[in-house]
Scaffold this active site. Structure first.
Site, PDB file in Angstrom:
ATOM      1  N   LYS A   1      56.242  -1.119  41.225  1.00  0.00           N
ATOM      2  CA  LYS A   1      55.922  -2.360  41.940  1.00  0.00           C
ATOM      3  C   LYS A   1      54.512  -2.816  41.562  1.00  0.00           C
ATOM      4  O   LYS A   1      53.611  -1.990  41.381  1.00  0.00           O
ATOM      5  CB  LYS A   1      56.011  -2.101  43.450  1.00  0.00           C
ATOM      6  CG  LYS A   1      55.925  -3.361  44.311  1.00  0.00           C
ATOM      7  CD  LYS A   1      56.075  -3.007  45.794  1.00  0.00           C
ATOM      8  CE  LYS A   1      56.062  -4.240  46.685  1.00  0.00           C
ATOM      9  NZ  LYS A   1      56.225  -3.893  48.120  1.00  0.00           N
TER      10      LYS A   1
ATOM     11  N   SER B   1      59.653  -6.668  50.412  1.00  0.00           N
ATOM     12  CA  SER B   1      58.901  -7.265  49.348  1.00  0.00           C
ATOM     13  C   SER B   1      59.093  -6.601  47.983  1.00  0.00           C
ATOM     14  O   SER B   1      58.773  -7.200  46.962  1.00  0.00           O
ATOM     15  CB  SER B   1      57.411  -7.233  49.699  1.00  0.00           C
ATOM     16  OG  SER B   1      56.941  -5.896  49.737  1.00  0.00           O
TER      17      SER B   1
ATOM     18  N   SER C   1      59.717  -2.922  53.344  1.00  0.00           N
ATOM     19  CA  SER C   1      59.730  -3.496  51.995  1.00  0.00           C
ATOM     20  C   SER C   1      60.397  -2.658  50.907  1.00  0.00           C
ATOM     21  O   SER C   1      60.630  -3.149  49.807  1.00  0.00           O
ATOM     22  CB  SER C   1      58.301  -3.831  51.557  1.00  0.00           C
ATOM     23  OG  SER C   1      57.880  -5.001  52.219  1.00  0.00           O
TER      24      SER C   1
END
Lengths: 500, 507
Positions: free
Chosen positions: A58, A133, A157
């Site tokens: 990420k 996210s 997330s």
């Protein structure tokens, strides 16, 4: 039991299969879902248990020499001079990092639509969001562009995009995985965790990234794990504690054995969910009962307050964590837009201009609300109250774990929204987090695994293309969330593995 | 640091006006703790390096970097706590103080708020012969921000004239203790005495370097209240204090500066009050070079720092640690011991314990020399001459062996005390060592033959004085001794010259 998945996901051919299955045969290397922000390989530094595993990271996890943008225009050009501890550990374990994945700006969102670099599309639900996210990480795994990925989970997330993309995502106990190098959104709530096609592979990645780190004072030495688990009787604790695994392996916990395990279903979190979600969830619980688990209904009195408490705390911390992005060292230069008028200007005005230009709407909203919640005169009314609620939620979970081994709920109360469907309504977006945020407030571990007979599930291997009963939501991914006692990652991985 | 001999600056007329308004002063003192590495990362605290070289992701506040607590800084804080007899909580923790400033890498400072590592301490200060106890409300641990250099055209300038500002993060993360006192001071001299004593204690604890630039920074709060409100014990009712307008004076960087700044401020406020003007509640900046305080722009409202707990640093158990921590003998105890062991008077003992360096030097001398002789030469001669030149023992740290040599020459009778004083002055002014000064000036003690010869010559050359002496005029002997001394260039011992003259004339 997950071995065929492991082979399928780690070999090149397997990865192509995965892509073909989800995207109708398009090129395996194409990032047609906008899962990646940077596709640049970082070579492993040693051979190890993750040799041959391609891992996506990420874009809020620092990688030395490679852009780490957090999905924000503010950090579009930021290149960290250091690796996050988890990246060092992945490289040392033989993993090849294949790129940095798209995300909601600074982790603030549940659909990856607040990314400054465009939304990520859901490989298993065309036209729909990948969740967020960590949407890019889940999509990369679902599309076979990576064998596993790292996400971060502040209020769901990791679990949210894992559920929406039909993959496994684990949010570890606060303190199990080092946050050193994770760009903070709400630092008292978040953890880095794995996203993978199977529970076992998620466990393999967790085996590598978990463990104390001198650079993160909130990581706990394994010896402390027992004392964190202060609910339940001693026998149950030692049976389920993570450190109890014979060789300390989380991957080995994926035995699929739920015989004699008591699963508490969080009734409040089931009631509020969409029908399609409830159906898939209940089928999954039935399957577990069939395999020998005991099912109980559990109600947490505090859970109605969790969402509000979460947002106050997360926004408050965010307002502080994001304060450093002021244009002095990051973001558009304050002098760029109006040159000479800068001279003799006020620092605060220059900061304001940079932040106005560099942050997106959702980030500004949360920073402003967080600032407000911490301000003199409001601190007690909002922030202090939210902390009280957090303590209450923790106690409620502790009490629940006196009677059950794991708790279960749908990961998301809804099926993945269409791209653009919800982005303009922040409140509806926030409500989507109702099932995931209590876990972060209580610092507990939780995993999301595809519900039985949904895309990504083992029992759904041939469901693709059989969407013929006319119900639009029939074949959309649904995740089941299992929540465990502090540091009982092994326990929730074991139960989750009974579904995949 | 000099002995905390505090001068009484106030004239009679100032005392007169004191009867109308009393100054109430409280301090916030920031001291840098002397640790080898920074408080939340492993970077060196060495200040003598190129800008932005002692930095890492943590002290630069890079995204994702986390603080980890330096135990040495905690230990130093606990030592201070013990020295000022403060309460240390079982559990201390850190908060974030949020504000935007370009020297602050994260735009928040990690500090302490509701559980400071030290609370309710006190420091005894002796000023003008009176001992007073100053209450210390709290002392907490925090990180220093970076430092700013304002510049125009490549040269340093003031903030107002600057074209741009450079940031040096070497200082960012140096451990600081913020020490907050109660408003217990009534006079600027007491403030100076307190700061001087505080520095001394910190040095004794080995956690402070007074020579380091910016190692002591003081903010002072001052209010003027009607003197009639002051009780006999010197306390002011809290409601009176609350209604008085308070001025904060910033940018004070030494104990001398604190006294000057506050003396200026007391006069300024008193004059204003006597002209019937209100004192504005404001922040003022001490301009050391001009010797005045100036009002800072204060259009912004009261700062709201939005304190909240720093989740990256878990609460720290310090109760047991505080019990175990050991501190060395402090100035007060050492003074008492010097009085007891070396038979010194209080004043001499105070001077000799004013800094650890002086006390160590003295104590070392007593192993070899008579302790009275050592006390005279260190407390009166050496410290007096240093003070006169505005020097401290630290300025001559590398030359202590030379002073030791000088004292040994006196102790062994190789040089007269009078000449030794001259040698000491020359040592300080010219930088030479004592032996070469004595050699160059022929100040070694004259031998007996040389003195006998001078006595003979003096008797020969001064028949009138000899006659006077023989006629019973005692004063004449002093004249003759002076003549002999002159002839020997001061290298004879006046006492023995006196005896020799008498023996020669009486015989």
């Amino acid at each position: 039991m997950a071995s065929e998945h492991t082979e399928a996901a780690t070999g090149e051919a397997g990865a192509s299969d995965e892509t073909d299955r989800t995207s109708g045969g398009s090129g395996s290397a194409e990032d047609e879902y906008n899962a990646f922000l940077t596709r640049e390989g970082i070579e492993r530094s040693a051979d190890g248990p993750l040799s041959n595993m391609r891992v996506a990271v990420k874009d809020n996890i620092s990688t030395e020499g490679i852009e780490t943008t957090c999905g924000s225009a503010m950090l579009a050009d930021y290149v960290p001079p250091y690796d996050a501890t988890v990246v060092t550990r992945l490289k040392g374990a033989g993993a090849t990092i294949v790129g940095k994945t798209n995300m909601d700006e600074f982790g603030m969102g549940g659909t990856t639509e607040t990314s400054a670099f465009g939304p990520t599309e859901n490989p298993r639900a065309p036209g729909r969001v990948a969740g967020g996210s960590s949407g890019g990480s889940a999509a990369a795994v679902a599309a076979g562009l990576a064998d596993a990925a790292l996400g971060s989970d502040t209020g769901g997330s990791i679990r949210n995009p894992a559920a929406f993309c039909g993959v496994v995502g684990l949010k570890p106990t606060y303190g199990l995985v080092s946050r050193y190098g994770l760009v903070a959104y709400a630092n008292s709530l978040e953890q880095i965790g794995p996203i993978a096609p199977t529970v076992e592979e998620a466990g393999e990645v967790l085996d590598v990234i978990a463990g104390p780190d001198d650079r993160d004072a909130t990581t706990c030495p394994p010896a402390d794990h027992g004392s964190e688990t202060d609910s339940g009787d001693d026998t149950a604790d030692s049976e389920n504690a993570g450190g109890e695994q014979p060789d300390g392996s989380y991957a080995d916990a994926a035995t699929g054995d739920v015989e004699g395990t008591t699963i508490g279903v969080l009734a409040d979190l089931v009631d509020g969910a969409d029908e399609a979600v409830v159906d898939a969830f209940e089928r999954s619980i039935d399957a577990l009962e069939d395999q020998g688990a005991t099912i109980e209904a559990v109600s947490l009195e505090s859970i109605d307050h969790a969402l509000a408490a979460y947002y106050v705390i997360a926004m408050g911390e965010a307002s502080s964590n994001l304060a450093r992005f002021d244009g002095v060292r990051y973001g558009p230069s304050p002098a760029e837009d109006d040159g000479e008028s800068e001279r003799g200007g006020d620092w605060n005005e220059a900061y304001a201009r940079v932040r106005e230009a560099g942050f997106g709407e959702e980030v500004k909203r949360r920073v402003l609300l967080g600032t407000y919640a911490l301000s003199a005169g409001y601190h007690d009314k909002y922030y202090a109250k939210a902390q009280d609620a957090r303590t209450w939620v923790k106690r409620d979970f502790e009490a629940a774990f006196e009677d059950v081994d794991v708790l279960a709920s749908p990961t998301m109360p809804v099926i993945p929204p269409k791209v653009g469907e919800r982005i303009d309504d922040p409140l509806r977006l926030y409500l989507m987090d109702a099932n995931t945020v209590p876990v972060n407030l209580a610092n507990l571990p939780a995993v999301s695994v595809p519900a039985v007979e949904t895309p990504g599930s083992r029992h759904d291997d041939d469901s693709e293309g059989h969407d013929n009963d006319g119900r639009e939501n029939q074949n959309l991914p649904v995740g089941v969330q299992f929540i465990g006692r502090a540091f009982d990652e092994a326990g929730i991985l074991r139960v989750a593995s009974a579904l995949d | 640091m000099t002995a905390h001999a505090v001068e009484a600056h106030e004239s009679e007329s100032e005392r007169e006006r004191d009867r109308e308004f009393a100054a109430v002063i409280g301090l916030e003192v920031h001291v840098q703790l002397e640790t080898s590495t920074k408080v939340f990362c492993g970077c060196s605290t060495d200040s003598a390096t190129e800008p932005n070289t002692n930095v890492c992701p943590t002290c630069l506040g890079l995204p994702g970097a986390l603080p980890t607590l330096n135990e040495a800084a905690v230990e130093a804080a606990l030592k201070l706590g013990k020295a000022i007899d403060a309460d240390v909580p079982d559990r201390t923790r850190f908060h974030r103080k949020n504000y935007y400033y370009p020297d602050l890498p994260k735009n928040f400072q990690i500090t302490q708020y509701d559980a400071p590592i030290c609370a309710d301490g006190a420091l005894e200060v002796s000023v003008e012969g009176d001992s007073r106890e100053i209450a210390i409300t709290r002392a907490h641990l925090e990180e220093d921000p970076g430092s700013l250099a304002h510049a125009r055209g490549g040269r340093r300038t003031s903030i107002d004239a600057a074209e741009y500002t450079l940031v040096d993060y070497n200082r960012a993360g140096v451990p600081l203790m913020e020490i907050v006192t109660e408003p217990d001071f009534r006079r600027p001299t007491e403030v100076r005495g307190f700061l001087s004593k505080l520095e001394s204690v910190l040095e004794y604890l080995g956690i402070f370097d007074a020579d380091r630039d910016g190692s002591l920074r003081v903010d002072a709060n001052i209010s003027m209240v009607p003197e009639s409100e002051e009780s006999d014990e010197g306390s002011i009712p809290s409601d009176v204090l609350e209604t008085a307008n308070r001025t904060e004076v910033k940018n004070i960087s030494s104990h001398k500066g604190a006294e000057k700044a506050l003396a200026y401020e007391v006069t300024r406020q008193r004059n204003a009050l006597q002209r019937g003007r209100e004192i504005e509640q404001e922040t003022r900046h001490w301009d050391e070079s001009r010797g005045v305080t100036v009002s800072m722009r204060t259009k912004e409202a009261e700062a709201d720092y939005r304190y909240f707990a720093e989740a990256d640093l878990p609460p720290l158990e310090v109760g047991d640690w505080a019990e175990e921590v050991e501190i060395p003998e402090l100035p007060e105890a050492r003074r008492e011991r010097f009085e007891r062991e070396h038979g010194l008077g209080r004043e001499a003992a105070s001077k000799l314990t004013s800094t650890k360096a002086v006390a160590d030097f003295y104590e070392n001398l007593t192993t070899e020399f008579d302790s009275d002789l050592a006390a005279t030469w260190v407390a009166d001669e050496l410290l007096g001459e240093l003070n006169y030149r505005d020097l401290t023992t630290e300025d001559v740290e590398g030359r202590l062996d030379e002073f030791r040599r000088l004292i040994s020459l006196v102790a062994d009778g190789e040089i007269t005390e009078k000449n030794a004083t001259t040698v000491l002055r020359e040592m300080l002014d010219e930088g030479d060592d004592p032996d070469s000064i004595i050699e160059a000036n022929g100040m070694g003690k004259a031998d007996d033959d040389e003195v006998s010869a001078a006595v003979e010559a003096t008797i020969e050359a001064n028949p009138e004085a000899v006659a006077d002496y023989e006629n019973g005029e005692e004063g004449a002997i002093n004249f003759l001794v002076g003549q002999v001394m002159q002839a020997t260039g001061g290298s004879a011992d006046p006492g023995s010259v006196n005896v020799m003259l008498r023996e020669r004339l009486n015989g």
